[in-house]
Every structure is written in structure tokens, then in C-alpha cells.
Design a protein around this motif. Structure first.
Motif, short mmCIF file in Angstrom:
data_model
loop_
_atom_site.label_atom_id
_atom_site.label_comp_id
_atom_site.label_asym_id
_atom_site.label_seq_id
_atom_site.Cartn_x
_atom_site.Cartn_y
_atom_site.Cartn_z
N GLN A 249 0.82 -1.21 0.00
CA GLN A 249 0.00 0.00 0.00
C GLN A 249 0.85 1.26 0.00
OE1 GLN A 249 -2.88 -0.40 3.23
NE2 GLN A 249 -4.20 -1.63 1.94
N LEU A 250 1.99 1.20 0.67
CA LEU A 250 2.85 2.38 0.74
C LEU A 250 4.30 1.94 0.64
CD1 LEU A 250 2.73 5.47 1.21
CD2 LEU A 250 3.11 5.02 3.63
N ALA A 251 5.08 2.71 -0.10
CA ALA A 251 6.53 2.48 -0.19
C ALA A 251 7.22 3.80 0.09
CB ALA A 251 6.92 1.94 -1.56
N MET A 252 8.39 3.73 0.72
CA MET A 252 9.14 4.94 1.02
C MET A 252 10.62 4.69 0.76
SD MET A 252 8.93 4.80 5.21
CE MET A 252 10.23 5.98 5.46
N ARG A 253 11.31 5.72 0.33
CA ARG A 253 12.74 5.63 0.07
C ARG A 253 13.48 6.01 1.35
NH1 ARG A 253 14.65 5.60 -4.82
NH2 ARG A 253 13.21 3.86 -4.94
N LEU A 254 14.33 5.13 1.82
CA LEU A 254 15.06 5.34 3.06
C LEU A 254 16.30 6.20 2.82
CD1 LEU A 254 14.86 1.73 4.53
CD2 LEU A 254 13.34 3.66 4.95
#
Length: 328
Positions: A249-254
Motif C-alpha cells: 500500500q505504501l513504499a518509502m525511500r530510506l
């Protein structure tokens, strides 16, 4: 003849049961997971579930929790602000609370409409998308409770499946994931469409610092896309070895360049098998190696389904220090 038919039904029933047992026996993830488990990150966490729960995890333990077992709706989006307040969209409304769980502001969605995404703008405004007929973007001044801006956006019929996620960009525009239309669209503060990219069954589109966007889809893929629609990185969840990742549902760049992807479990369509638990999130390198996975379904840290995952003190993370046009 009737005995032969009955025998065939028994065989069919047994084959279905055997198939179900075989499916349930397929591991959702390795027994030993990579990384440091709950101690890998300090994070804020919430997810679409039958109860509205949110958590802050520090040093591998729950440091703060909000547990609502009597309300209505599901948390599809939540933001931990730098002052400790939390803004969350919960299907039939949007609520702002402080760390003591006191309600500071609330918006009740009109009958027949739904709200699944919201973001604070400074300490005085909130931007959100309201699903329904028509679907609209609103900016409300929470000090005066007056609408500062509103405009209609494209939509299909079927309120619940229209829009799940929207985020402001560094340019002061709004990226909206039109799940029903299978498109990511960008709007300025007056509702002018600036961009439209085809992304089938898109759940979220998060702007990146390099100007690209990180999109997730119910068709089980995560992509980094340019504004021109080119794919520069793609992660196909059906091809991940040793893991069954069914619903990003959600992806984020670390900050380290890796990508964190949540893996949502649908409480309405299935029951957890405590002997075969899915992971709730994974950290993936640019060359697509999983270096961390989260599995926290049992006490003392039972986080439930995963939708929102926000690292604490992440310089690249979501913040209220944004603008929408000249509203800031």
C-alpha cells in the motif's frame, strides 16, 4: 447412481480441503528473518484494520499506542508531526490528536462520502481528498474550521475504491493516486491538472527528492517513475523468492537508498494462521535483496496490519513543513 454422485462430491470436497491445506502450508516468509527485527528502526505505524490502532515503536518496544475499538472505519493514512501531534484519516472522518490522545480537531465526512488520506500543512491547515460523487480535494483551516480551498477531481462511481493516498510535493503541488482510474495525477492549488500517468490499480504515489515518484499498485508491484512516465526501478512482488507479499500500500525511500515496502493483511478476507504469519514490511536494496523484514503479530508487540510506516527523525520523511501553492 446416487451413491456414485455422492462419492464424487466427497472426492471433490477432499481435494478442496487438501488444496487449502497445501496453500496454507506454503510459508509466507522464512522462519528466520533478516535484519534486527523491531530494533531495526524507531517508527510510527498504523494500518487498515477492523480497529483503529496506531503505535510508536522505540528500541524494539511500543512506546506509545492509540487503540480505538469502539469507533467506525479504518485508518488508511496517518502522519506523525514534528510537534508530536498525529493527523489520521479513518474512512468516515479526519482527526488530529496530541500525544496525550486529546482531540484537537476533527472533520466528519458527510453521509455517502469517505476520506482515506490527509496531510497537515504547517500547524493551521489540512489538505485531504474526499471520495464520493463528486470526489474533491479540500484544504481546511483547522483554527477557523473554514474551507480555504476546494476543487473537484476526476472519479468513477464506487466511493470506497476511488482514492487511497495523496501527497504534497516540494513544488507545492498535490500527487493523487486515482486507484479507480488507474492513474497518478498532479494538481496545482487551483485544481489544474499538471500531470497524468497510467499506473493500473495504483494505491499510493510518493514524491522523491530527485523529482521522481515511488508508486505502489494492488497488482503487486512497486515502481520508481519519472515525471515522463519512465520506470527507473521496479520491484515485482510475485517474483520475490521465499516471500509472499500480497498487498503493498505504501513504499518509502530510506536515507540509505533502500526502499521500505509495507505488506498489508486483509482482516476482512482472511484469518491469520499463527503458525504461518506474513511479514508486515520489508526493506529492499536497489539490487532487490531483502535486508530486513518485520513480523510482529503477537504480544508483547502486536502491531496488526500495515499501511502507514513512518521512520522517526527521518530527514527525507513526511512532514507538515510543506506548502500547497501559497498555503503554508
Amino acid at each position: 447412481m446416487k451413491y456414485k454422485i455422492a462419492f464424487i462430491f466427497v472426492l471433490l470436497s477432499m481435494s478442496r480441503q487438501l488444496a487449502a491445506q497445501t496453500m496454507s502450508a506454503v510459508p509466507f516468509a522464512p522462519k528466520i528473518l533478516p535484519g534486527k527485527g523491531l530494533k531495526q528502526f524507531d517508527f510510527f505505524y498504523a494500518g487498515e484494520a477492523k480497529a483503529r490502532n496506531m503505535y510508536i515503536v522505540r528500541d524494539g518496544k511500543i512506546a506509545w499506542s492509540y487503540i480505538d475499538t469502539t469507533g467506525r472505519g479504518e485508518i488508511s493514512d496517518a502522519v506523525l508531526m514534528t510537534n508530536g501531534n498525529i493527523l489520521f484519516a479513518h474512512q468516515y472522518g479526519i482527526t488530529l490528536i496530541n500525544s496525550d490522545k486529546k482531540v484537537l480537531w476533527k472533520y466528519n465526512t458527510p453521509e455517502g462520502f469517505e476520506t482515506h488520506t490527509a496531510q497537515p500543512i504547517g500547524n493551521d491547515h489540512v489538505v485531504f481528498v474526499q471520495n464520493g460523487n463528486p470526489a474533491k480535494v479540500f484544504v481546511i483551516n483547522i483554527k477557523t474550521d473554514k474551507i480555504a480551498k476546494e476543487f473537484t477531481i476526476p472519479f468513477k462511481s464506487g466511493t470506497h475504491g476511488q482514492i487511497r493516498h495523496a501527497r504534497l510535493t516540494a513544488a507545492g503541488t498535490l500527487l493523487v493516486a486515482h486507484m479507480d482510474l488507474g492513474r497518478v495525477c498532479e494538481y496545482d492549488v487551483n485544481g489544474k491538472e499538471l500531470l497524468s500517468l497510467e499506473v493500473p490499480s495504483v494505491w499510493s504515489a510518493v514524491p522523491l527528492k530527485n523529482g521522481n515518484m515511488l508508486v505502489t499498485s494492488n497488482q503487486r508491484f512497486v515502481k520508481e517513475m519519472t515525471r515522463g512516465g519512465d520506470t527507473v526501478w521496479e520491484y515485482l512482488l510475485d517474483e520475490v523468492p521465499d516471500y509472499k507479499l500480497s498487498s503493498p500500500q505504501l513504499a518509502m525511500r530510506l536515507p540509505n537508498g533502500n526502499t521500505l515496502i509495507n505488506n498489508w493483511f486483509n482482516q476482512w478476507d482472511g484469518r491469520l494462521d499463527l503458525n504461518n504469519l506474513p511479514v508486515q514490511a520489508v526493506e529492499v536494496t536497489q539490487d532487490k535483496k531483502i535486508v530486513w523484514a518485520l513480523r510482529a503479530w503477537t504480544d508483547p508487540v502486536n502491531l496488526g496490519p500495515s499501511t502507514t510506516f513512518q521512520l522517526l527523525n527521518d530527514p527525507n520523511g513526511i512532514t507538515e513543513k510543506v506548502r500547497f501553492g501559497d498555503i503554508k
